[in-house]
Design a protein around this motif. Structure first.
Motif, PDB file in Angstrom:
ATOM      1  N   LYS A 228      -5.539  -5.372   0.025  1.00 41.44           N
ATOM      2  CA  LYS A 228      -6.817  -5.159   0.726  1.00 41.44           C
ATOM      3  C   LYS A 228      -7.510  -3.888   0.234  1.00 41.44           C
ATOM      4  O   LYS A 228      -8.735  -3.853   0.107  1.00 41.44           O
ATOM      5  CB  LYS A 228      -6.574  -5.098   2.229  1.00 41.44           C
ATOM      6  N   SER A 230      -7.248  -2.486  -2.744  1.00 42.08           N
ATOM      7  CA  SER A 230      -7.598  -2.504  -4.171  1.00 42.08           C
ATOM      8  C   SER A 230      -8.468  -3.683  -4.576  1.00 42.08           C
ATOM      9  O   SER A 230      -9.015  -3.698  -5.682  1.00 42.08           O
ATOM     10  CB  SER A 230      -6.320  -2.526  -5.014  1.00 42.08           C
ATOM     11  N   GLY A 231      -8.580  -4.697  -3.694  1.00 39.81           N
ATOM     12  CA  GLY A 231      -9.298  -5.913  -4.066  1.00 39.81           C
ATOM     13  C   GLY A 231      -8.573  -6.719  -5.131  1.00 39.81           C
ATOM     14  O   GLY A 231      -9.190  -7.431  -5.929  1.00 39.81           O
ATOM     15  N   ASP A 250      -4.721 -12.978  -2.115  1.00 34.54           N
ATOM     16  CA  ASP A 250      -5.925 -12.139  -2.207  1.00 34.54           C
ATOM     17  C   ASP A 250      -6.523 -11.799  -0.857  1.00 34.54           C
ATOM     18  O   ASP A 250      -7.334 -10.875  -0.744  1.00 34.54           O
ATOM     19  CB  ASP A 250      -6.973 -12.846  -3.075  1.00 34.54           C
TER      20      ASP A 250
END
Length: 479
Positions: A228, A230-231, A250
């Motif tokens: 979350k 770092s994407g 993801d």
């Protein structure tokens, strides 16, 4: 000093130095070398060690015993367990011994060993070794020698990567919990062409953040937080000796390893239709019921939990792969060599994502039929009592089935007792209780295809039976 309970179903594990000391480890090496001679194994063995504070001392003591038994020891240095298994092939070594306590907390040590690649010792071999060691039947011989082998780590990484390179961009959280995989996984990802988000990737045998165990919610939650923040496209996490892999998608959702197994099985089924997949008794029922797998004529085989049991079963029935809820994956030819390797799983997941460039990891998760499953929950039960306790629990649970009693309000359709008791309900829901092979615990897992409420009800009813046994203590984690 050697506590007999350290000889477990498929490897050896003790608390050090409370349950085994260095002379005890040397006696273990002498016993293992003697076992090689008794079985007609060529007296050559590859030996590695994980990165715990005391593992080098343990390895040195083990190698001393092996050399006393007349064995040629090939020391491959610090290693992951799958690197040690790989070294058997790479060096054409007839035997392997890996000093590791796997995912057990600090204070534990042990040895994973095997003679017939890619297999490791099962109950018969472990019982034979225990008797040789505890009865003092280790036989010193001439001819023992030591050799340090350079370059196995590089050969292992080369073998994993091959000529593959990602064609889609991937950003992956690499979580190693400061364990031995820290020295392997980040480099592996970069060689694949993956952008790495480091997560506790500095070697530190104190495990300052958490014990590296991708079955533990503590590690999975930490991986979720990293995704979350770092994407990243997903997170892959590895246990202390690198033979297991955990996945977070993801959206920060933890995908238990048995569900990751179904995702991988669906992908592999398109390439290898008609294959057989082995799943351990803790795993989801989807291997047998998933419409996508049925469409490709996939056969499911549910088998005993444990890396040695699963490796042996995959080889015996010629399965393409085996999947275990704990995060061990056994990928056979032509994908892998049949042993459990968290790094190989990481490579194959990256290849899977490359073959499905329009899909995210959460898309693949959501494409599965929904089920609600507990994490693996382990109530305390001493090593001296757990098997007798389990036997009584299995008897009680089978009796419920035979008496027509319900579980979570549903009819018990069947009880599978190949490894503990897996109670299968009339809608495919199930609950399992078995004994841990590695630690002083029982193991409980439940799953429902209907609802979280039913999953909780199954757990409550099974736990009520477990609580009739006074030797069972508190859970390590629960729902």
């Amino acid at each position: 000093m050697i506590t007999p309970t350290g000889f477990r179903e498929y490897d050896a594990r003790w608390q050090y130095p409370d349950a085994i000391n260095l002379p005890g480890i040397t006696a273990l090496g002498l016993g293992l070398g003697t076992q090689m001679h008794l079985r007609g194994i060529e007296p050559v063995i590859a030996v590695g060690n994980d990165y715990r504070e005391y593992s080098l001392s343990i390895k040195n003591a083990l190698m001393l015993g092996l050399m006393q038994a007349g064995i040629h020891v090939k020391d491959i240095g610090p290693a992951l367990s799958p690197m040690a298994y790989f070294s058997q092939f790479h060096l054409d070594a007839p035997a392997v011994a890996m000093v590791t306590a796997s995912h057990n907390p600090n204070g534990w040590t042990g040895v994973k060993m095997g003679f017939e690649r890619p297999l490791t010792h099962g109950p018969d071999e472990m019982n034979e070794l225990r008797d040789i060691v505890l009865e003092g039947r280790g036989q010193p011989r001439d001819g023992g020698k030591y050799e340090f082998i350079h370059g196995v780590r590089e050969a292992y990484l080369d073998d994993l990567v091959g000529d593959f390179k990602m064609t889609r961009k991937l950003k992956v959280v690499c979580a190693t919990g400061n364990g031995t995989a820290s020295a392997f996984a980040p480099e592996l990802f970069r060689r694949l062409g993956v952008e790495v988000v480091d997560s506790h990737n500095q070697l530190d045998y104190n495990f300052p953040n958490y014990n590296p165990n991708p079955e533990a919610m503590e590690m999975l939650h930490d991986m979720s937080g990293s995704v979350k923040a770092s994407g990243a496209d997903f997170a892959l996490g590895f246990d202390g000796d690198g033979d297991r892999c955990g996945v977070v998608d993801d959206e920060g959702e933890e995908i238990f390893a048995d569900k990751v197994g179904v995702i991988m099985a669906r992908d592999l089924a398109k390439i290898y239709p008609g294959s057989t997949f082995v799943a351990d008794v803790k795993s989801t029922g989807l291997f047998a019921s998933d419409p996508e797998l049925k469409k490709h004529d996939i056969k499911a085989d549910y088998w005993k939990t444990g890396h040695s049991h699963m490796k042996r079963r995959v080889k015996e029935i010629g399965a393409l792969a085996g999947f275990e809820k704990s995060g061990h994956y056994f990928l056979a030819e032509p994908i892998g060599r049949g042993y459990d390797c968290g790094m190989r799983v990481a490579v194959e997941i990256c290849k899977l994502m490359d073959r499905n460039p329009d899909m995210t990891m959460s898309d693949l998760r959501k494409a599965l039929p929904q089920t609600w499953a507990t994490p693996t929950m382990s109530p305390y039960c001493s090593d001296l009592e757990k098997y007798d306790t389990l036997e009584r629990l299995v008897t009680k649970l089978v009796a419920k089935h035979e008496a027509g009693e319900k579980l979570a309000g549903r009819t018990i359709k069947d009880v599978v007792t190949v490894n503990g008791a897996r109670l299968i309900l009339d809608n495919g829901a199930w609950g399992l209780v078995r004994a841990s092979s590695n630690t002083p615990n029982l193991v409980v897992v439940c799953e429902s295809p209907e609802s979280e409420a039913e999953m909780r009800a199954i757990f409550a009813d099974i736990d009520a039976v477990i609580r009739t046994e006074p030797s069972v203590g508190e859970y390590d984690q629960t729902i």
